[in-house]
Design an enzyme around this catalytic site. Sequence first.
Site, PDB file in Angstrom:
ATOM      1  N   ARG A  96       0.857   9.336  -4.155  1.00  0.00           N
ATOM      2  CA  ARG A  96      -0.307   8.612  -4.445  1.00  0.00           C
ATOM      3  C   ARG A  96      -1.458   9.156  -4.669  1.00  0.00           C
ATOM      4  NH1 ARG A  96       0.655   4.377   0.895  1.00  0.00           N
ATOM      5  NH2 ARG A  96       2.394   3.221  -0.262  1.00  0.00           N
ATOM      6  N   GLU A 107      -3.213   2.566  12.644  1.00  0.00           N
ATOM      7  CA  GLU A 107      -4.257   3.232  11.803  1.00  0.00           C
ATOM      8  C   GLU A 107      -5.491   3.789  12.218  1.00  0.00           C
ATOM      9  OE1 GLU A 107      -4.777   0.467   8.453  1.00  0.00           O
ATOM     10  OE2 GLU A 107      -6.146   2.083   7.341  1.00  0.00           O
TER      11      GLU A 107
END
Lengths: 112, 523
Positions: free
Chosen positions: B279, B367
């Site tokens: 990414r 997260e």
Amino acid sequence: MGTPPDHPRLSARLKIRRGGSFESFEVPFEQGQTVLDGLRWIRAQRDPSLAIRFSCINANACKECMMRVDGKTVYACTTRLVPGEMRLEPLPNKKLIKDLVTEIAPPDERLR
Amino acid sequence: MLRSDVLVVGSGAAGMYAAIAAARAGSNVLLVDRSLIGRGGATVMAQMTVAVAVGEEEPDHWEHHLADTLKAGRGLCDADLSQLLCEDGPACIREMDEWGVGWARRDGHMAQVHAPGHDRKRCVYVDFLNTGPAVSKTLRARVQRTPEIQRVGDLVVTELAIRDGMCVGAHAVHTPTGASVPIAAKATILATGGLTRLYARNSASINMGGDGYALALRAGAELIDMEFVQFFPIGHLAPRLVGMDPIMWDPFRYKLGGRLLNSEMKEFLPEEGRYISARDVATYGILKEVAAGRGSPHRGAWLSFQHCSEAVLREAFGPVIDRLAANGIDLTRQPIEVAPIAHYHMGGMRAGADMQTTVPHLFAAGEAVGGANGANRLSGNAITEALTFGRRAGERAAALAAKIPMPAIDPSSGFSSNRSKINPAAEIVRLQKLMNEHVGPLRTQGGLERALQEIRQMCGDLPAPRAGLDPEWMDLHDLRNMRLVAECVTRAALARTESRGAHQREDFPETSAAWERHQTIRV
């Protein structure tokens, strides 16, 4: 989303029920934008006191932005803006909280 | 006043799994969310895959998954947290399977696909683009069937309650009425997700403005790795789509490859139609093409599936092809435009493998925890992280709660007396533009300094809400948290004078061995 250079600016008049009366806002938009985009524009550019409800913004995943547009129950995030007048109202069968926001939480998930 | 053994803030996958695990371990649990329960977080929007070494497609072991995770993290993973993610992943995924999530199957076993950065086929999913909604729905159903869990939506936590340096619950506001709601809890779990709403282009829900980080920071907790914001390289850009998550092209590329092209219709990454670039590499590649004047019309890249026939597209994505057609898109005839979009935050609250933060009795999950993914997260690790960290946090919070008495908390929550005259909705838009421009995937000292200066001038006060639903108060609340978290990201990015993973400094393009270390923030 960016704007293609040759795209014309369009305008919608969102006539929004706020309690007992309607208030109208002129909303400029680009082809493809949604009622939710228009409502967010109003809050940032005209009137932050306007109450709307949404969470996922554009994915139609949270299902929180349900309202009546021109008498039909729709999601604001998937209904495209069109030039001219659009009438926005809260869901008629739910308890009104404010403006376009109604009580949609399941009864056993509310503060008791 | 509400009371519970364990308070869980946030009802995405991490929060719901934490609630289930804590209840299973004997606690009564209060699960609160600022939106509806199980609908407002990041999980419900995940359309992609879940990385887990279940070895159904080909032999695998969690140690291989760990090796790939550490490699992707560019030397900055907290190996204990990464191991928890990889080692506990299979058990959580199989438990989700027993609960009926419906992982896609092929020839009687879970189907697993090969995602960038993995050494083999490791990623499970739910067809079609339904992974996140299925995970949310499955956990929501389990939560509803657990009588020890009380669920309350429309409750936004404004401050953690701290006594003698320990977390004893939280102060919240019930948004439809504006009522203050103190919550006493023996243990508190923040499962509030990341901070991607800080950016103008983001794939987040409105709830992802970094609430948990701001709460933790003000309560004295440490944050770690705040400069590492992952941009997903091929977020949808144009033409305008509605009713679809901008991340949707990821599963398309898993299944169909696809070619990422510049304005000359040439591939600029060494992919040859395969979906293999990490990414950070792909994000950097696209932005460099745009900077060189070879971007697509809306300043992104073209993504083409024109090599696929209608039949191939339909077999892979069924009803999604009709939804694309309703948006006026025919992939057999046209490429679409994509560009990097803020997607995930590698940093977050500093926590040990027991998920306890640096403030006793305050836990984190999902997260919201920093460190497991270092400087760059591997595809598919986010849901796995949410499930494994949620389960661990719930178990450990329940174990703590079994040993201590119910604390008392001060009912007052301490709002500021002034209400600023700004339009807070407009200020949030301004902050998002500022962050996207100067604290996004490509950073410089000058840009970061300019951003920091503007951020620090923004309003950080929170008055008491007016009676009834007060949308401006909600924005003031969000602006206060977003501003604080934006400052953390910017300061950490300014201090890190190197490039590594998701943090790319144009003025310091090299990775420096001396910077193979974490930055932490505490106030």
